[in-house]
Design a protein around this motif. Structure first.
Motif, PDB file in Angstrom:
ATOM      1  N   ASP A  53       0.826  -1.208   0.000  1.00  0.00           N
ATOM      2  CA  ASP A  53       0.000   0.000   0.000  1.00  0.00           C
ATOM      3  C   ASP A  53       0.864   1.264   0.000  1.00  0.00           C
ATOM      4  OD1 ASP A  53       0.954  -0.605   2.503  1.00  0.00           O
ATOM      5  OD2 ASP A  53      -0.818   0.120   3.568  1.00  0.00           O
ATOM      6  N   THR A  54       1.904   1.262   0.837  1.00  0.00           N
ATOM      7  CA  THR A  54       2.801   2.423   0.924  1.00  0.00           C
ATOM      8  C   THR A  54       3.487   2.679  -0.420  1.00  0.00           C
ATOM      9  OG1 THR A  54       3.192   1.975   3.256  1.00  0.00           O
ATOM     10  CG2 THR A  54       4.798   3.368   2.148  1.00  0.00           C
ATOM     11  N   ALA A  55       4.000   1.614  -1.033  1.00  0.00           N
ATOM     12  CA  ALA A  55       4.697   1.765  -2.314  1.00  0.00           C
ATOM     13  C   ALA A  55       3.746   2.266  -3.386  1.00  0.00           C
ATOM     14  CB  ALA A  55       5.322   0.431  -2.727  1.00  0.00           C
ATOM     15  N   VAL A  59      -1.124  19.178  -2.636  1.00  0.00           N
ATOM     16  CA  VAL A  59      -2.204  18.615  -1.816  1.00  0.00           C
ATOM     17  C   VAL A  59      -2.055  17.100  -1.622  1.00  0.00           C
ATOM     18  CG1 VAL A  59      -4.703  18.268  -1.678  1.00  0.00           C
ATOM     19  CG2 VAL A  59      -3.784  20.521  -2.256  1.00  0.00           C
ATOM     20  N   PRO A  60      -1.945  16.303  -2.701  1.00  0.00           N
ATOM     21  CA  PRO A  60      -1.781  14.863  -2.472  1.00  0.00           C
ATOM     22  C   PRO A  60      -0.468  14.506  -1.781  1.00  0.00           C
ATOM     23  CG  PRO A  60      -2.032  15.342  -4.825  1.00  0.00           C
ATOM     24  CD  PRO A  60      -1.989  16.641  -4.126  1.00  0.00           C
ATOM     25  N   THR A  61       0.598  15.300  -2.028  1.00  0.00           N
ATOM     26  CA  THR A  61       1.889  14.992  -1.400  1.00  0.00           C
ATOM     27  C   THR A  61       1.817  15.187   0.107  1.00  0.00           C
ATOM     28  OG1 THR A  61       3.009  15.742  -3.395  1.00  0.00           O
ATOM     29  CG2 THR A  61       4.366  15.526  -1.432  1.00  0.00           C
ATOM     30  N   VAL A  62       1.272  16.336   0.523  1.00  0.00           N
ATOM     31  CA  VAL A  62       1.165  16.613   1.963  1.00  0.00           C
ATOM     32  C   VAL A  62       0.224  15.596   2.620  1.00  0.00           C
ATOM     33  CG1 VAL A  62       0.367  18.309   3.665  1.00  0.00           C
ATOM     34  CG2 VAL A  62       1.720  19.053   1.696  1.00  0.00           C
ATOM     35  N   LYS A  63      -0.881  15.293   1.930  1.00  0.00           N
ATOM     36  CA  LYS A  63      -1.846  14.326   2.467  1.00  0.00           C
ATOM     37  C   LYS A  63      -1.165  12.965   2.686  1.00  0.00           C
ATOM     38  CE  LYS A  63      -6.388  12.500   1.241  1.00  0.00           C
ATOM     39  NZ  LYS A  63      -6.138  11.372   0.346  1.00  0.00           N
ATOM     40  N   THR A 119       2.044  12.359   2.977  1.00  0.00           N
ATOM     41  CA  THR A 119       3.074  12.470   4.001  1.00  0.00           C
ATOM     42  C   THR A 119       2.460  12.321   5.392  1.00  0.00           C
ATOM     43  OG1 THR A 119       4.247  13.993   2.547  1.00  0.00           O
ATOM     44  CG2 THR A 119       4.972  13.914   4.833  1.00  0.00           C
ATOM     45  N   TYR A 120       1.338  13.022   5.612  1.00  0.00           N
ATOM     46  CA  TYR A 120       0.690  12.941   6.926  1.00  0.00           C
ATOM     47  C   TYR A 120       0.155  11.545   7.189  1.00  0.00           C
ATOM     48  CZ  TYR A 120       1.128  17.732   8.413  1.00  0.00           C
ATOM     49  OH  TYR A 120       1.641  18.915   8.852  1.00  0.00           O
ATOM     50  N   GLU A 121      -0.421  10.937   6.170  1.00  0.00           N
ATOM     51  CA  GLU A 121      -0.981   9.589   6.362  1.00  0.00           C
ATOM     52  C   GLU A 121       0.112   8.582   6.692  1.00  0.00           C
ATOM     53  OE1 GLU A 121      -4.896  10.065   3.503  1.00  0.00           O
ATOM     54  OE2 GLU A 121      -3.200   8.842   2.820  1.00  0.00           O
ATOM     55  N   LEU A 122       1.236   8.669   5.958  1.00  0.00           N
ATOM     56  CA  LEU A 122       2.329   7.722   6.200  1.00  0.00           C
ATOM     57  C   LEU A 122       2.957   7.959   7.570  1.00  0.00           C
ATOM     58  CD1 LEU A 122       4.065   7.558   2.697  1.00  0.00           C
ATOM     59  CD2 LEU A 122       2.486   5.942   3.714  1.00  0.00           C
ATOM     60  N   THR A 123       3.037   9.236   7.979  1.00  0.00           N
ATOM     61  CA  THR A 123       3.602   9.546   9.296  1.00  0.00           C
ATOM     62  C   THR A 123       2.662   9.053  10.395  1.00  0.00           C
ATOM     63  OG1 THR A 123       4.482  11.535   8.291  1.00  0.00           O
ATOM     64  CG2 THR A 123       4.670  11.382  10.675  1.00  0.00           C
ATOM     65  N   ALA A 124       1.349   9.261  10.177  1.00  0.00           N
ATOM     66  CA  ALA A 124       0.378   8.845  11.189  1.00  0.00           C
ATOM     67  C   ALA A 124       0.436   7.339  11.401  1.00  0.00           C
ATOM     68  CB  ALA A 124      -1.018   9.268  10.764  1.00  0.00           C
ATOM     69  N   GLU A 145      15.561   5.769  17.279  1.00  0.00           N
ATOM     70  CA  GLU A 145      14.680   4.832  16.577  1.00  0.00           C
ATOM     71  C   GLU A 145      13.900   5.546  15.477  1.00  0.00           C
ATOM     72  OE1 GLU A 145      11.923   1.728  18.641  1.00  0.00           O
ATOM     73  OE2 GLU A 145      10.655   3.370  17.953  1.00  0.00           O
ATOM     74  N   THR A 146      13.961   5.007  14.270  1.00  0.00           N
ATOM     75  CA  THR A 146      13.100   5.522  13.206  1.00  0.00           C
ATOM     76  C   THR A 146      12.081   4.433  12.886  1.00  0.00           C
ATOM     77  OG1 THR A 146      14.736   4.780  11.599  1.00  0.00           O
ATOM     78  CG2 THR A 146      14.738   7.110  12.135  1.00  0.00           C
ATOM     79  N   ARG A 147      10.999   4.841  12.234  1.00  0.00           N
ATOM     80  CA  ARG A 147       9.939   3.874  11.976  1.00  0.00           C
ATOM     81  C   ARG A 147       9.476   3.914  10.532  1.00  0.00           C
ATOM     82  NH1 ARG A 147       5.945   4.266  17.210  1.00  0.00           N
ATOM     83  NH2 ARG A 147       7.493   3.616  18.753  1.00  0.00           N
ATOM     84  N   LEU A 148       8.956   2.783  10.120  1.00  0.00           N
ATOM     85  CA  LEU A 148       8.449   2.662   8.749  1.00  0.00           C
ATOM     86  C   LEU A 148       7.342   1.623   8.785  1.00  0.00           C
ATOM     87  CD1 LEU A 148       9.263   3.402   5.711  1.00  0.00           C
ATOM     88  CD2 LEU A 148      10.312   1.169   5.676  1.00  0.00           C
ATOM     89  N   SER A 149       6.350   1.811   7.924  1.00  0.00           N
ATOM     90  CA  SER A 149       5.237   0.876   7.955  1.00  0.00           C
ATOM     91  C   SER A 149       4.723   0.605   6.550  1.00  0.00           C
ATOM     92  CB  SER A 149       4.139   1.486   8.829  1.00  0.00           C
ATOM     93  OG  SER A 149       2.928   0.869   8.585  1.00  0.00           O
ATOM     94  N   PHE A 150       4.365  -0.631   6.281  1.00  0.00           N
ATOM     95  CA  PHE A 150       3.679  -0.957   5.025  1.00  0.00           C
ATOM     96  C   PHE A 150       2.978  -2.293   5.153  1.00  0.00           C
ATOM     97  CE2 PHE A 150       8.214  -2.155   4.249  1.00  0.00           C
ATOM     98  CZ  PHE A 150       8.058  -3.525   4.077  1.00  0.00           C
ATOM     99  N   LYS A 151       2.078  -2.542   4.201  1.00  0.00           N
ATOM    100  CA  LYS A 151       1.341  -3.797   4.174  1.00  0.00           C
ATOM    101  C   LYS A 151       1.593  -4.470   2.837  1.00  0.00           C
ATOM    102  CE  LYS A 151      -3.244  -4.228   5.456  1.00  0.00           C
ATOM    103  NZ  LYS A 151      -4.692  -4.103   5.155  1.00  0.00           N
TER     104      LYS A 151
END
Ligand SMILES: [Cu+2]
Length: 231
Positions: free
Chosen positions: A26-28, A97-101, A103-108, A184-190
């Motif tokens: 999803d992230t990719a 708009v989509p970039t900031v959106k 970025t916030y979603e991935l950070t959240a 510590e840094t974090r990353l998430s994907f499905k």
């Protein structure tokens, strides 16, 4: 000639296992969409500019009639001024708009405690060091340079380095994330598809940096459970 062939060989063969713009998570997918959007906008601007450029070249080229005359000076044009002020704003807004959106979603997705969303997210601790990767799963099982993940399961990586700065990157599954000592840094994907995806350290970290690769194997949930239970 042999040198050129060698260099070309290195360029074309070295990265053949790593596929960018071939999203399998999803992230990719989010990141790929953003890349296509900005590339599309860029092409749009490029094409319009080139059309105008060649149009002006032909329209205002010197002819025997105009030779030696100086064209009248263009006085201010309100509409032209408005057009080239407003257009960039619109283009930047389409991009921003989509970039900031995203970025916030991935950070959240990676902020806050995973414990609060118990069961929904699988945590994998990642330790990087010159020149290998250690992955520690929730039951304490460890693997080296081989990351095993279940398909369709949200995974959160908590990354840290035992020496210098590294960078965790599996192009099919996500963007890069810095791996820092003492932090510590974090990353998430499905992951959305089973398969083997190549990953590597994307930050020059020493003499054998290029050997700091790992394999990500995305398998069915049952196969993952079996693997996790094995000693
Ligand atoms: Cu490294």
């Amino acid at each position: 000639m042999r040198k050129i062939v060698m260099v070309l060989g290195i360029i074309f063969l070295s990265g053949c296992q790593m596929r960018v713009l071939d999203p399998k998570s999803d992230t990719a997918e989010t990141l790929t969409d953003l890349i296509y959007l900005s590339f599309g906008l860029m092409m749009l601007v490029l094409i319009v500019v080139f059309i105008l450029f060649f149009r002006f070249l032909s329209k205002f080229r010197e002819t025997p009639e105009t030779r030696g005359t100086i064209p009248a000076n263009e006085k201010e044009s309100k509409w032209l001024e408005i057009t080239w002020t407003v257009l960039p704003f619109i283009l930047l807004a389409i991009l921003a708009v989509p970039t900031v959106k995203a970025t916030y979603e991935l950070t959240a997705k990676v902020s806050g405690n995973v414990e609060e969303t118990q069961g929904d997210v699988m945590v994998v601790n990642v330790e990087a060091q010159q020149y290998n990767w250690k992955f520690v799963y929730e039951n304490g099982k460890e693997s080296f340079d081989e990351l095993i993940l279940p398909v369709d399961q949200e995974v959160q990586f908590r990354l840290t380095s035992n020496d210098v700065i590294h960078s965790f990157w599996v192009p099919n599954l996500s963007g890069k994330i810095d791996v820092l000592p003492g932090e510590e840094t974090r990353l998430s994907f499905k992951p959305g598809e089973t398969g083997v995806y190549q990953g590597k350290c994307a930050e020059f970290c020493g003499a054998k940096h290029t050997l700091m690769r790992f394999e990500t194997k995305v398998v069915e949930q049952s196969a993952f459970d079996d693997w996790l239970k094995k000693e």
